[in-house]
Motif scaffolding. Structure first.
Motif, PDB file in Angstrom:
ATOM      1  N   SER A  51      -2.666   4.867   2.409  1.00 62.21           N
ATOM      2  CA  SER A  51      -3.792   5.596   2.055  1.00 62.21           C
ATOM      3  C   SER A  51      -3.173   6.582   1.016  1.00 62.21           C
ATOM      4  N   SER A  52      -3.953   6.970  -0.082  1.00 64.81           N
ATOM      5  CA  SER A  52      -3.654   8.073  -1.059  1.00 64.81           C
ATOM      6  C   SER A  52      -4.404   9.316  -0.516  1.00 64.81           C
ATOM      7  N   PRO A  53      -3.858  10.450  -0.956  1.00 59.38           N
ATOM      8  CA  PRO A  53      -4.380  11.642  -0.718  1.00 59.38           C
ATOM      9  C   PRO A  53      -5.817  11.963  -0.682  1.00 59.38           C
ATOM     10  N   ASP A  54      -6.474  11.041  -1.794  1.00 61.14           N
ATOM     11  CA  ASP A  54      -7.753  11.218  -2.247  1.00 61.14           C
ATOM     12  C   ASP A  54      -8.746  10.287  -1.353  1.00 61.14           C
ATOM     13  N   GLY A  55      -8.064   9.566  -0.555  1.00 61.84           N
ATOM     14  CA  GLY A  55      -8.783   8.598   0.406  1.00 61.84           C
ATOM     15  C   GLY A  55      -8.865   7.180   0.027  1.00 61.84           C
ATOM     16  N   ARG A  56      -8.298   6.877  -0.878  1.00 60.64           N
ATOM     17  CA  ARG A  56      -8.351   5.323  -1.553  1.00 60.64           C
ATOM     18  C   ARG A  56      -7.321   4.728  -0.828  1.00 60.64           C
ATOM     19  N   GLU A  57      -7.580   3.364  -0.309  1.00 54.23           N
ATOM     20  CA  GLU A  57      -6.921   2.612   0.523  1.00 54.23           C
ATOM     21  C   GLU A  57      -6.384   1.380  -0.421  1.00 54.23           C
ATOM     22  N   GLN A  58      -4.888   1.030  -0.023  1.00 55.60           N
ATOM     23  CA  GLN A  58      -4.389  -0.102  -0.669  1.00 55.60           C
ATOM     24  C   GLN A  58      -4.222  -1.081   0.735  1.00 55.60           C
ATOM     25  N   VAL A  59      -4.840  -2.075   0.818  1.00 56.53           N
ATOM     26  CA  VAL A  59      -4.455  -3.089   1.839  1.00 56.53           C
ATOM     27  C   VAL A  59      -3.197  -3.916   1.787  1.00 56.53           C
ATOM     28  N   LEU A  60      -2.259  -3.707   2.455  1.00 58.26           N
ATOM     29  CA  LEU A  60      -1.180  -4.634   2.234  1.00 58.26           C
ATOM     30  C   LEU A  60      -0.867  -5.918   2.832  1.00 58.26           C
ATOM     31  N   ARG A  61      -1.817  -6.073   4.076  1.00 57.48           N
ATOM     32  CA  ARG A  61      -1.799  -7.507   4.629  1.00 57.48           C
ATOM     33  C   ARG A  61      -2.796  -7.409   5.621  1.00 57.48           C
TER      34      ARG A  61
END
Length: 227
Positions: A65-75
């Protein structure tokens, strides 16, 4: 009863191959069974977890998760998979957060019990390391795709990778929001890509599945060869 179920599972694990039943029974008896509700956090990024996890049923996503709440799903993790090898072998803080996508039953295999096995059976450690290496290769591939490929190419490749035959069963891990998060984009952009691939006759989609109609054409959009 639950411990008996785990023992039967442990006897099928490749990385525990060759261990006697008594050793596996001790590991099973020292393990903990937990059920997580949909959207429950299994562990947080930054936590130190000293368990190896085995997902008996359900599905999970692992994300940053980034500080602004955006998510990157890794797997995405499916039933039958092990995870959190870093916590067991390195005893370091989790590099990502794990979240249940649906009700999920998970076994927690404690570090101490696994250490005893690893010291007595070094091949077990080698198998766990091999599992970690496969996941690292997957993360390197994800990083390269995010940097070098378009959203369309990433989505086409994801479909080709996930298809059983030419069909991808629709579940929470394949809904628009989760897929967009995994592909490093937003749902609106992914929707446009899906419409374009559908219009081109490469895929079709309904409430239950995504079907690949033209594998060669989709492979060309994915910028890969030999699919």
């Amino acid at each position: 009863m639950q411990t008996d179920i785990l023992l039967k599972r442990l006897q099928t694990f490749e990385f525990l191959r060759g261990l006697d039943k008594e050793t596996l029974s001790r590991l099973a008896k020292n393990s903990t069974w937990k059920v997580y509700a949909p959207d429950a956090v299994v562990f947080w990024e930054g936590d130190t977890e000293s368990n190896l996890y085995y997902l008996q049923y359900g599905s999970l996503k692992v994300l940053k998760s980034s500080p602004d709440g955006r998510e990157q799903v890794l797997r995405f993790i499916s039933a039958g998979e092990m995870f959190n090898e870093v916590g067991v072998l390195a005893n370091r803080a989790n590099p990502a957060t794990a979240v249940a996508l649906e009700e999920s039953g998970i076994w927690l295999l404690p570090r101490q019990a696994l250490e005893e096995i690893i010291l007595a059976h070094p091949q077990t450690a080698l198998q766990i390391i091999e599992n970690m290496a496969d996941k690292i290769i997957g993360l390197v591939t994800l990083a390269a795709d995010l940097s070098l490929k378009t959203v369309e190419a990433r989505y086409a490749k994801l479909l080709l990778d996930q298809a059983e035959g030419d069909v991808i069963e629709r579940q929470r891990s394949t809904n628009l929001t989760e897929m967009a998060s995994h592909l490093g984009t937003v749902p609106d952009v992914l929707s446009r890509v899906i419409r374009e691939l559908t219009k081109a006759g490469l895929i079709e989609m309904d409430k239950h599945s995504i079907r690949i109609l033209d594998r060669a054409g989709l492979a060309e959009r994915a910028m890969i060869q030999g699919k």
